[in-house]
Design a protein around this motif. Structure first.
Motif, short mmCIF file in Angstrom:
data_model
loop_
_atom_site.label_atom_id
_atom_site.label_comp_id
_atom_site.label_asym_id
_atom_site.label_seq_id
_atom_site.Cartn_x
_atom_site.Cartn_y
_atom_site.Cartn_z
N ALA A 1 0.84 -1.20 0.00
CA ALA A 1 0.00 0.00 0.00
C ALA A 1 0.87 1.25 0.00
O ALA A 1 2.01 1.24 0.48
N ALA A 2 0.33 2.33 -0.54
CA ALA A 2 0.96 3.64 -0.41
C ALA A 2 0.86 4.05 1.05
O ALA A 2 0.08 3.45 1.82
N PRO A 3 1.64 5.06 1.47
CA PRO A 3 1.59 5.47 2.88
C PRO A 3 0.18 5.77 3.39
O PRO A 3 -0.11 5.55 4.57
N ASN A 4 -0.70 6.24 2.53
CA ASN A 4 -2.06 6.57 2.98
C ASN A 4 -3.01 5.37 2.93
O ASN A 4 -4.21 5.52 3.14
N GLY A 5 -2.47 4.20 2.65
CA GLY A 5 -3.28 2.98 2.66
C GLY A 5 -3.86 2.56 1.33
O GLY A 5 -4.39 1.45 1.21
N VAL A 6 -3.75 3.40 0.31
CA VAL A 6 -4.31 3.04 -1.00
C VAL A 6 -3.48 1.92 -1.63
O VAL A 6 -2.25 1.98 -1.64
N LYS A 7 -4.16 0.91 -2.13
CA LYS A 7 -3.51 -0.18 -2.87
C LYS A 7 -4.03 -0.16 -4.31
O LYS A 7 -5.05 0.47 -4.61
N ILE A 8 -3.34 -0.89 -5.19
CA ILE A 8 -3.78 -0.99 -6.58
C ILE A 8 -5.10 -1.76 -6.61
O ILE A 8 -5.16 -2.92 -6.18
N PRO A 9 -6.17 -1.14 -7.07
CA PRO A 9 -7.45 -1.84 -7.14
C PRO A 9 -7.38 -2.97 -8.16
O PRO A 9 -6.88 -2.76 -9.28
N PRO B 1 5.08 1.87 -24.74
CA PRO B 1 5.10 1.14 -23.47
C PRO B 1 4.54 1.98 -22.31
O PRO B 1 4.59 3.21 -22.37
N PRO B 2 4.06 1.33 -21.27
CA PRO B 2 3.59 2.07 -20.09
C PRO B 2 4.69 2.99 -19.54
O PRO B 2 5.88 2.64 -19.59
N LYS B 3 4.27 4.13 -19.03
CA LYS B 3 5.23 5.15 -18.59
C LYS B 3 4.60 5.97 -17.47
O LYS B 3 3.38 6.08 -17.40
N ASN B 4 5.43 6.53 -16.61
CA ASN B 4 4.96 7.43 -15.55
C ASN B 4 4.01 6.76 -14.56
O ASN B 4 3.18 7.44 -13.93
N GLY B 5 4.11 5.45 -14.44
CA GLY B 5 3.35 4.73 -13.42
C GLY B 5 1.85 4.81 -13.63
O GLY B 5 1.36 5.28 -14.65
N VAL B 6 1.12 4.32 -12.65
CA VAL B 6 -0.35 4.41 -12.67
C VAL B 6 -0.76 5.12 -11.38
O VAL B 6 -0.19 4.90 -10.32
N PHE C 1 -4.76 9.95 -2.69
CA PHE C 1 -3.98 9.96 -3.93
C PHE C 1 -2.85 8.96 -3.80
O PHE C 1 -2.20 8.87 -2.74
N ALA C 2 -2.57 8.22 -4.87
CA ALA C 2 -1.44 7.29 -4.82
C ALA C 2 -0.93 7.01 -6.23
O ALA C 2 -1.70 6.96 -7.17
N GLN C 3 0.38 6.84 -6.31
CA GLN C 3 1.01 6.44 -7.56
C GLN C 3 1.78 5.14 -7.33
O GLN C 3 2.39 4.95 -6.28
N PHE C 4 1.74 4.26 -8.35
CA PHE C 4 2.48 2.99 -8.29
C PHE C 4 3.33 2.87 -9.55
O PHE C 4 2.85 3.12 -10.66
N ASP C 5 4.59 2.53 -9.37
CA ASP C 5 5.51 2.32 -10.48
C ASP C 5 5.88 0.84 -10.49
O ASP C 5 6.40 0.32 -9.51
N ASP C 6 5.60 0.18 -11.62
CA ASP C 6 5.86 -1.27 -11.71
C ASP C 6 5.25 -2.02 -10.53
O ASP C 6 5.88 -2.91 -9.96
N MET D 1 6.95 11.75 -4.39
CA MET D 1 5.97 11.69 -5.47
C MET D 1 4.55 11.64 -4.90
O MET D 1 3.66 12.34 -5.36
N GLN D 2 4.36 10.79 -3.88
CA GLN D 2 3.03 10.67 -3.29
C GLN D 2 2.56 12.00 -2.71
O GLN D 2 1.39 12.36 -2.81
N ASN D 3 3.50 12.75 -2.11
CA ASN D 3 3.13 14.01 -1.47
C ASN D 3 2.89 15.14 -2.46
O ASN D 3 2.38 16.20 -2.09
N ALA D 4 3.29 14.91 -3.70
CA ALA D 4 3.15 15.96 -4.71
C ALA D 4 1.75 16.01 -5.32
O ALA D 4 1.36 17.01 -5.92
N CYS D 5 0.97 14.93 -5.12
CA CYS D 5 -0.33 14.84 -5.80
C CYS D 5 -1.29 15.96 -5.38
O CYS D 5 -1.76 16.73 -6.22
N PHE D 6 -1.59 16.03 -4.09
CA PHE D 6 -2.64 16.94 -3.64
C PHE D 6 -2.32 18.41 -3.91
O PHE D 6 -3.19 19.15 -4.40
N PRO D 7 -1.10 18.88 -3.63
CA PRO D 7 -0.81 20.29 -3.92
C PRO D 7 -1.07 20.64 -5.38
O PRO D 7 -1.60 21.71 -5.69
N CYS D 8 -0.73 19.73 -6.29
CA CYS D 8 -0.95 19.99 -7.71
C CYS D 8 -2.45 19.98 -8.02
O CYS D 8 -2.95 20.83 -8.76
#
Lengths: 175, 175
Positions: B34-42, B116-121, B139-144, B152-159
């Motif tokens: 899981a990401a630090p906030n608990g989100v996992k890849i659905p 090819p896939p890029k910039n994670g999901v 908010f969460a990002q997963f790479d591979d 990266m995870q902390n950058a989501c909400f401010p943006c």
């Protein structure tokens, strides 16, 4: 033998109509006008799943999504060539528009998103017998729900010859 | 009362495990990290339906698709704001690549397709209580398949603050 009553006849007629409607829906064709080759807008195509995405520069200037039926998705994902009869692939497209909040988010404009629908919707319907003269595919474009003009319909297959090695399909499944 | 046999206990344990697995799947969370906030890849997100498409220039240089759960699709299409709890939106992205056959088809290169896939999901999971500190969204990002680094995870909400007026969601449903 007693003749069927009016009520019974009505029930039978309705049942037959129901079967015909069901078969029509199963064949994926709506009741709207058909392209010259018989292809109609498949009902519910907007809810099909995603095969891939693309951007056309030039005069088309759009962002596009390729959606497909279950058969199309599976064949695309597994690299099955030629695609099996019954495959239907849809190309949707929208105006290539800057995202208003892009500068605020990134400090400069870099994001482009889908605006209003543009360049109609196109379908490729695989029936290797019926459409043998066009590579086994029935190509059709619809603008605002109506078949595009004949010149446009006739332009599909010659252009798709460029992808003959991939059963005339330009797109590839994006994982 | 007679103690349950070992066989009975095993059956009960298996049944409980099955229920837990079912509940886990129903909650939309996989067994990956899981990401630090608990989100996992659905699970199954690649088979969700399409909300919209986009192109990012600049250093991201990708083509992207926004997919959503049933709840997300309905809210997006109907313009429901704020999005309801339970909404999950996925951002997939691929390399922005020229289409090899474009010149042959159009006479010049103008088509760009997903490589090819890029910039994670990335995912946005709506839970207005749990994620109150980030606008109601996890908010969460997963790479591979693994959570991206904390920066990266902390950058989501401010943006995403740039889209606050639209419940922090940049995309719009594309019909």
């Amino acid at each position: 033998m007693k003749k069927p009553s009016v009520a019974t006849s009505a029930v039978v007629t309705a049942a037959v109509a129901g079967v015909v409607a069901c078969m029509t829906a199963a064949s994926g064709q709506t009741d709207g006008a058909a392209a010259p080759n018989g292809v109609k807008i498949p009902p519910g195509y907007r809810d099909w799943r995603l095969i891939s995405v693309a951007h056309e520069e030039g005069s088309l200037n759009d962002l596009r999504a390729i959606l497909g039926t279950e058969v199309a998705i599976n064949a695309s994902r597994e690299g099955q060539r030629p695609y099996p009869d019954g495959t239907i692939i849809a190309r949707l497209a929208w105006s290539y528009d800057p995202l208003a909040e892009s500068e605020k988010a990134f400090g400069h404009l870099q994001s482009y998103v889908a605006g209003p629908p543009k360049n109609g919707v196109q379908f490729m319907v695989k029936d290797s017998q019926k459409y043998a003269s066009t590579g086994g595919w029935g190509f059709a474009q619809f603008d605002d729900g109506k078949p595009a003009d004949e010149a446009m319909q006739n332009a599909c297959f010659p252009c798709h010859q460029a992808a003959k090695a991939r059963d005339f399909v330009f797109n590839r499944y994006s994982p």
